[in-house]
Enzyme design. Structure first.
Site, PDB file in Angstrom:
ATOM      1  N   ILE A 277      21.035  -8.282 -19.870  1.00 53.36           N
ATOM      2  CA  ILE A 277      20.902  -9.499 -20.689  1.00 53.36           C
ATOM      3  C   ILE A 277      21.378 -10.700 -19.870  1.00 53.36           C
ATOM      4  O   ILE A 277      20.733 -11.757 -19.858  1.00 53.36           O
ATOM      5  CB  ILE A 277      21.702  -9.349 -22.010  1.00 53.36           C
ATOM      6  N   ASN A 280      18.745 -11.753 -17.474  1.00 53.20           N
ATOM      7  CA  ASN A 280      17.569 -12.372 -18.108  1.00 53.20           C
ATOM      8  C   ASN A 280      17.914 -13.665 -18.847  1.00 53.20           C
ATOM      9  O   ASN A 280      17.054 -14.232 -19.533  1.00 53.20           O
ATOM     10  CB  ASN A 280      16.949 -11.403 -19.132  1.00 53.20           C
ATOM     11  N   GLU A 293      29.816  -1.023 -29.756  1.00 52.33           N
ATOM     12  CA  GLU A 293      30.951  -0.116 -29.976  1.00 52.33           C
ATOM     13  C   GLU A 293      30.739   1.051 -29.040  1.00 52.33           C
ATOM     14  O   GLU A 293      29.696   1.705 -29.083  1.00 52.33           O
ATOM     15  CB  GLU A 293      31.011   0.324 -31.441  1.00 52.33           C
ATOM     16  N   CYS A 327      33.525   9.349 -31.151  1.00 46.76           N
ATOM     17  CA  CYS A 327      34.151   8.350 -30.281  1.00 46.76           C
ATOM     18  C   CYS A 327      35.647   8.287 -30.567  1.00 46.76           C
ATOM     19  O   CYS A 327      36.435   7.936 -29.710  1.00 46.76           O
ATOM     20  CB  CYS A 327      33.509   7.009 -30.502  1.00 46.76           C
TER      21      CYS A 327
HETATM   22  P1  NAD Z   1      24.516   6.958 -24.669  1.00 47.20           P
HETATM   23  O1  NAD Z   1      25.118   5.751 -24.064  1.00 47.20           O
HETATM   24  O2  NAD Z   1      24.065   8.036 -23.757  1.00 47.20           O
HETATM   25  O3  NAD Z   1      23.230   6.546 -25.529  1.00 47.20           O
HETATM   26  C1  NAD Z   1      23.308   5.596 -26.562  1.00 47.20           C
HETATM   27  C2  NAD Z   1      21.922   5.025 -26.789  1.00 47.20           C
HETATM   28  O4  NAD Z   1      21.592   4.183 -25.678  1.00 47.20           O
HETATM   29  C3  NAD Z   1      20.818   6.078 -26.879  1.00 47.20           C
HETATM   30  O5  NAD Z   1      19.891   5.706 -27.874  1.00 47.20           O
HETATM   31  C4  NAD Z   1      20.192   5.994 -25.504  1.00 47.20           C
HETATM   32  O6  NAD Z   1      18.870   6.460 -25.455  1.00 47.20           O
HETATM   33  C5  NAD Z   1      20.272   4.494 -25.278  1.00 47.20           C
HETATM   34  N1  NAD Z   1      20.048   4.028 -23.907  1.00 47.20           N
HETATM   35  C6  NAD Z   1      20.451   4.593 -22.749  1.00 47.20           C
HETATM   36  N2  NAD Z   1      20.031   3.838 -21.701  1.00 47.20           N
HETATM   37  C7  NAD Z   1      19.352   2.782 -22.222  1.00 47.20           C
HETATM   38  C8  NAD Z   1      18.656   1.661 -21.672  1.00 47.20           C
HETATM   39  N3  NAD Z   1      18.574   1.477 -20.352  1.00 47.20           N
HETATM   40  N4  NAD Z   1      18.056   0.792 -22.508  1.00 47.20           N
HETATM   41  C9  NAD Z   1      18.123   0.960 -23.851  1.00 47.20           C
HETATM   42  N5  NAD Z   1      18.765   2.002 -24.434  1.00 47.20           N
HETATM   43  C10 NAD Z   1      19.371   2.903 -23.630  1.00 47.20           C
HETATM   44  O7  NAD Z   1      25.550   7.506 -25.768  1.00 47.20           O
HETATM   45  P2  NAD Z   1      25.447   8.842 -26.644  1.00 47.20           P
HETATM   46  O8  NAD Z   1      25.649  10.019 -25.742  1.00 47.20           O
HETATM   47  O9  NAD Z   1      24.257   8.825 -27.539  1.00 47.20           O
HETATM   48  O10 NAD Z   1      26.728   8.673 -27.576  1.00 47.20           O
HETATM   49  C11 NAD Z   1      27.998   9.044 -27.160  1.00 47.20           C
HETATM   50  C12 NAD Z   1      28.813   7.837 -26.760  1.00 47.20           C
HETATM   51  O11 NAD Z   1      28.834   6.911 -27.835  1.00 47.20           O
HETATM   52  C13 NAD Z   1      30.258   8.166 -26.476  1.00 47.20           C
HETATM   53  O12 NAD Z   1      30.698   7.453 -25.349  1.00 47.20           O
HETATM   54  C14 NAD Z   1      30.979   7.687 -27.734  1.00 47.20           C
HETATM   55  O13 NAD Z   1      32.334   7.363 -27.525  1.00 47.20           O
HETATM   56  C15 NAD Z   1      30.155   6.510 -28.109  1.00 47.20           C
HETATM   57  N6  NAD Z   1      30.286   6.186 -29.536  1.00 47.20           N
HETATM   58  C16 NAD Z   1      31.056   5.122 -29.886  1.00 47.20           C
HETATM   59  C17 NAD Z   1      31.227   4.800 -31.221  1.00 47.20           C
HETATM   60  C18 NAD Z   1      32.095   3.631 -31.622  1.00 47.20           C
HETATM   61  O14 NAD Z   1      32.035   3.225 -32.764  1.00 47.20           O
HETATM   62  N7  NAD Z   1      32.894   3.088 -30.722  1.00 47.20           N
HETATM   63  C19 NAD Z   1      30.602   5.569 -32.205  1.00 47.20           C
HETATM   64  C20 NAD Z   1      29.795   6.636 -31.804  1.00 47.20           C
HETATM   65  C21 NAD Z   1      29.646   6.935 -30.468  1.00 47.20           C
END
Ligand code: NAD
Length: 546
Positions: A277, A280, A293, A327
């Site tokens: 972002i 861009n 989050e 998380c």
């Molecule tokens: P992840 O980061 O692998 O994926 C999250 C999302 O991002 C998915 O939909 C994925 O496809 C997308 N993504 C990845 N690369 C992208 C890109 N280049 N462009 C657009 N979208 C993209 O996370 P995950 O494995 O799905 O979830 C686990 C993580 O989420 C852990 O680190 C956990 O701590 C965190 N989490 C945090 C909270 C919170 O409230 N703080 C809640 C739930 C999960």
């Protein structure tokens, strides 16, 4: 015609069902679960209300039974994303101008549908697709999602009622306009409710949204799509774009109309998106709102005055529920040596009762981790710990991936508080314990400085002064801080959720603060009897001054 300052039904938390043996909810859920696991679904992107074949097919399997097929989903391509952007911009005009109470009614209806006829389907989809046991599915996919829908409506109403003062002869108003453009919602695999909240919270305020679910949550995401459609969401308001990260993300972030990013997932992905972002920035029509989050390395600190059974229970529930894939999951535990033998004893007794297996057998407390990548990552840490001299494997350590990704809940005891599992987010059923020989103050400083995250944390003590002191000393170490309770299980409306530092922007999902990020305020000033000449009294001549 809208001639009412409407008050929505007061939001209350959706009661959690027990699914105890013999209960009607257990029989009903089991029957839906068994039917769904025998069916195969075909999930497609939905753009302007139309399901779109893309030809890029991916199969869906339960993490605990890889040989079973739940069907397929098709991944969005660049041209689908571009069509979704055009559609979302076109839908914005009518959706933003609909009275807020009509938009709210869509989500209140969704809440009632979910609390009633959709409950079993949403829970069963979350159990099968994400490997949650009935209770973990219920608190997430049913109760938390219902709560998000109902509380967001209440908070939105309260937010709009916050209006500026008006001087005599003037009426000042604040309008809570939706952002100009569209919002991009990117959701994680581990909470079905978050997958629903991230697109719907901005939509409630009149925004239109492109929603990219996690590939490993697509199965229950389809039930959310069906739910919102039945609740009456108009075509184009939430564009459903399953697929791989960059395939969807790159064309979205390149659009000049990107008005906001509503993200939950890992810190690394969020950092990447924020960086893109930034790159861009010159192309955007407005500065995109960024809400994220992200990860956590959540702690439990047990003081010498703590109740050992309460500490052990918090470790078991906080670290191992949903296989530690929260998380907020407790993953680093600091225990005073004087109570460690008693904690250990209670832990051993409780761990002996835990079984690991598929979700269809309701007696399993622990099910499978989400996919092979997660399995390999988590078991890599476990194997390194087994080989390390300064780490003891107190419980668990076994794992298998024959037909499912099963890892036994594992407790490690590390001599070094900077050992890798004490510092890094594993996102699996592994709790690392450090039996502290330091002063309590030194320990609190260690807890504060050990990881880049600041999401959740808990302190256990019976001594009130200790609780007060730890709460103060760890003021910046967690966005959700617990006294004598496990650091997981935040409830909408009760403990607004989010963390700071590397854990995110701390905009507190399911709170007024989060909703505010999806509004661009306009101040209106109306003067009833305007001035008709520029002069002020001070300009008049004062004879005494000459
Ligand atoms: P992840 O980061 O692998 O994926 C999250 C999302 O991002 C998915 O939909 C994925 O496809 C997308 N993504 C990845 N690369 C992208 C890109 N280049 N462009 C657009 N979208 C993209 O996370 P995950 O494995 O799905 O979830 C686990 C993580 O989420 C852990 O680190 C956990 O701590 C965190 N989490 C945090 C909270 C919170 O409230 N703080 C809640 C739930 C999960």
């Amino acid at each position: 015609m809208h001639n009412a300052i409407a008050s929505p039904p007061a939001a209350v938390n959706e009661p959690v069902r027990s699914y105890a043996p013999g209960s009607p909810e257990r029989a009903s859920l089991r029957s839906t679960l068994m039917t769904m696991r025998g069916d195969e679904v075909e999930i497609l992107p939905v753009i302007d209300g139309v399901r779109v074949e893309t030809g890029r097919v991916e199969s869906i399997h339960p993490p605990h039974e890889r040989s079973r097929s739940l069907g397929t989903f098709q991944k969005a391509r660049t041209e689908d994303v571009e069509a979704a952007i055009r559609g979302a911009l076109a839908a914005r005009h009518d959706w933003a101008r609909l009275d807020w109470s009509d938009r709210a009614a869509v989500f209140l209806k969704a809440a009632d549908l979910l609390a009633g006829p959709y409950r079993d389907r949403m829970n069963a989809a979350t159990m099968l697709g994400q490997s949650k046991n009935p209770y973990q599915a219920e608190i997430d996919a049913a109760c938390e999602m219902v709560d998000f829908f109902r509380f967001n409506v209440q908070f939105y109403r309260e937010m709009m009622a916050e209006q500026p003062i008006s001087a005599p002869g003037i009426w000042n108003r604040t309008e809570y306009r939706p952002l100009e453009g569209f919002v991009f919602a990117v959701t994680p695999f581990n909470f079905t409710s978050i997958a629903a909240n991230l697109p719907t919270a901005p939509a409630l305020l009149g925004n239109t949204v492109l929603w990219k679910p996690s590939p490993t949550q697509t199965y229950s995401a389809q039930v959310i799509v069906d739910l919102l459609e039945e609740a009456g969401i108009p075509p184009g308001v939430i564009q459903f774009l399953p697929g791989d990260g960059a395939d969807v993300g790159d064309p979205v972030l390149a659009s000049e109309h990107l008005a906001g990013l509503h993200f939950t997932g890992s810190t690394a992905t969020f950092n990447h998106l924020w960086r893109e972002i930034g790159n861009n920035l010159d192309h955007y029509r407005a500065y995109p709102r960024i809400v994220g989050e992200t990860g956590g390395k959540d702690f439990i600190v047990a003081h010498e005055s703590a109740d050992p059974d309460a500490v052990a229970t918090a470790i078991v529930r906080g670290s191992f529920e949903y296989q530690g894939q929260k998380c907020s999951a407790a993953s680093r535990i600091y225990v005073d040596p004087s109570i460690w033998p008693a904690v250990q004893e209670s832990l051993a007794a409780q761990m002996a009762d835990i079984t690991v297996g598929p979700v269809e057998d309701f007696s399993h407390f622990v099910n499978a981790v989400i996919d092979e990548r997660a399995y390999d990552k988590i078991t890599g840490y476990i194997e390194r710990a087994k080989a390390a001299d300064d780490v003891q494997v107190l419980h668990g350590g076994e794992h298998r991936k024959d037909d499912g990704f099963f890892i036994d809940p594992t407790v490690l005891v590390a001599d070094d508080p900077a050992y890798e599992t004490m510092e890094q987010e594993l996102f699996g059923p592994v709790a690392s314990v450090f039996v502290s020989d330091r002063s309590f103050d030194d320990l609190l400083d260690l807890v504060d400085a050990t990881s880049p995250y600041a999401l959740t944390g808990a302190v256990f003590a019976q001594d009130r002064a200790v609780l007060a002191h730890a709460t103060d000393r760890l003021a910046d170490a967690a966005g959700n801080f617990y006294l004598n309770d496990k650091p997981t299980g935040a409830v909408v409306g009760q403990q607004p959720f989010g963390g700071a530092r590397g854990s995110g922007t701390n905009d507190k999902a399911g709170s007024k603060l989060n909703l505010l990020r999806w509004a661009s305020l306009r101040s209106l000033k109306e003067t009833f009897v305007p001035a008709t000449h520029f002069t002020y009294p001070f300009l008049d001549t004062d004879a005494s001054e000459s």
